[in-house]
Design a protein around this motif. Structure first.
Motif, PDB file in Angstrom:
ATOM      1  N   ARG A  18       0.840  -1.210   0.000  1.00 45.99           N
ATOM      2  CA  ARG A  18       0.000   0.000   0.000  1.00 45.99           C
ATOM      3  C   ARG A  18       0.873   1.258   0.000  1.00 45.99           C
ATOM      4  NH1 ARG A  18      -2.519   3.380   3.923  1.00 45.99           N
ATOM      5  NH2 ARG A  18      -4.680   3.853   3.384  1.00 45.99           N
ATOM      6  N   TYR A  31      -5.921   8.803  -7.118  1.00 40.98           N
ATOM      7  CA  TYR A  31      -6.365   8.218  -5.858  1.00 40.98           C
ATOM      8  C   TYR A  31      -7.879   8.308  -5.691  1.00 40.98           C
ATOM      9  CZ  TYR A  31      -6.565   7.023  -0.938  1.00 40.98           C
ATOM     10  OH  TYR A  31      -6.864   6.420   0.255  1.00 40.98           O
ATOM     11  N   ILE A  34      -9.913   5.252  -5.944  1.00 37.48           N
ATOM     12  CA  ILE A  34      -9.884   4.335  -4.806  1.00 37.48           C
ATOM     13  C   ILE A  34     -10.785   4.817  -3.683  1.00 37.48           C
ATOM     14  CG2 ILE A  34      -8.392   3.532  -2.920  1.00 37.48           C
ATOM     15  CD1 ILE A  34      -6.204   3.241  -5.033  1.00 37.48           C
ATOM     16  N   LEU A  73      -3.259  -2.426 -10.671  1.00 38.27           N
ATOM     17  CA  LEU A  73      -3.448  -3.154  -9.421  1.00 38.27           C
ATOM     18  C   LEU A  73      -3.252  -4.650  -9.628  1.00 38.27           C
ATOM     19  CD1 LEU A  73      -6.524  -1.454  -7.703  1.00 38.27           C
ATOM     20  CD2 LEU A  73      -4.134  -1.294  -7.063  1.00 38.27           C
ATOM     21  N   THR A  91     -11.570  -0.263  -9.861  1.00 42.05           N
ATOM     22  CA  THR A  91     -10.453  -0.045  -8.952  1.00 42.05           C
ATOM     23  C   THR A  91     -10.936   0.014  -7.507  1.00 42.05           C
ATOM     24  OG1 THR A  91      -9.318   1.209 -10.668  1.00 42.05           O
ATOM     25  CG2 THR A  91      -8.553   1.528  -8.420  1.00 42.05           C
ATOM     26  N   GLN A  92     -12.004   0.734  -7.259  1.00 37.71           N
ATOM     27  CA  GLN A  92     -12.501   0.886  -5.891  1.00 37.71           C
ATOM     28  C   GLN A  92     -12.940  -0.460  -5.307  1.00 37.71           C
ATOM     29  OE1 GLN A  92     -15.858   3.509  -5.269  1.00 37.71           O
ATOM     30  NE2 GLN A  92     -15.174   3.968  -3.191  1.00 37.71           N
ATOM     31  N   TRP A  95      -9.676  -2.436  -4.530  1.00 35.98           N
ATOM     32  CA  TRP A  95      -8.947  -1.863  -3.392  1.00 35.98           C
ATOM     33  C   TRP A  95      -9.666  -2.155  -2.076  1.00 35.98           C
ATOM     34  CZ3 TRP A  95      -4.193   0.332  -3.355  1.00 35.98           C
ATOM     35  CH2 TRP A  95      -3.779   0.904  -2.157  1.00 35.98           C
ATOM     36  N   THR A  96     -10.951  -1.928  -2.043  1.00 35.19           N
ATOM     37  CA  THR A  96     -11.735  -2.147  -0.832  1.00 35.19           C
ATOM     38  C   THR A  96     -11.644  -3.606  -0.389  1.00 35.19           C
ATOM     39  OG1 THR A  96     -13.244  -0.371  -1.452  1.00 35.19           O
ATOM     40  CG2 THR A  96     -14.038  -1.937   0.185  1.00 35.19           C
ATOM     41  N   GLU A  99      -8.099  -4.314   0.954  1.00 35.12           N
ATOM     42  CA  GLU A  99      -7.935  -3.670   2.258  1.00 35.12           C
ATOM     43  C   GLU A  99      -8.653  -4.461   3.350  1.00 35.12           C
ATOM     44  OE1 GLU A  99      -9.296   0.471   2.501  1.00 35.12           O
ATOM     45  OE2 GLU A  99      -7.191   0.936   2.905  1.00 35.12           O
TER      46      GLU A  99
END
Length: 134
Positions: A18, A31, A34, A73, A91-92, A95-96, A99
């Motif tokens: 990250r 960003y 994200i 990613l 992407t979101q 990423w979520t 994470e």
């Protein structure tokens, strides 16, 4: 941009992974894909007469940019971590998911390492005391 990434995400290095990605994404003003600040525009807009829906050029631009980030990613993941996000399209979403899968474990690992360091000794000296001798 992929040549700028030398750490691929595994189940144990989320914080490092990250840390290398965020400055790259922020530096490219990406960003928002994200964190959700770059909102997905509608795919179609009504035509002037309101009878049809036409492709939205803003959506097309957003989609192209987001898919480049999806590729970035995915290229930064190991096969095992890639398998966890194959069914996500944005992407979101990717990423979520990453994470939530790896972020908590990494934080727990970080806390554990700090705790271990606090209790390490060299002879009768703690790490803090010993490190002051350098």
């Amino acid at each position: 941009m992929i040549h700028m990434l030398n750490i691929r995400l595994t189940s144990t290095n989320f914080i490092l992974w990250r840390r290398q990605l965020l400055p790259l994404l922020e530096g490219q003003a990406l960003y928002g894909h994200i964190d959700g600040l770059i909102i997905t525009p509608p795919a179609k807009l009504p035509t002037a007469d309101g009878s049809l829906m036409a492709p939205n050029p803003t959506f097309i631009t957003w989609k192209q940019q987001d898919q480049r980030l999806v590729s970035l990613l995915q290229a930064s993941l190991t096969e095992e971590t890639l398998a966890e996000v194959l069914h996500f399209d944005t992407t979101q979403q990717i990423w979520t998911t990453l994470e939530s899968l790896y972020g908590g474990d990494s934080k727990q690992r970080e806390i554990g390492i700090r705790d271990q360091l606090l209790h390490l000794t060299k002879g009768s000296s703690t790490v803090r005391e010993f490190s002051k001798t350098f």
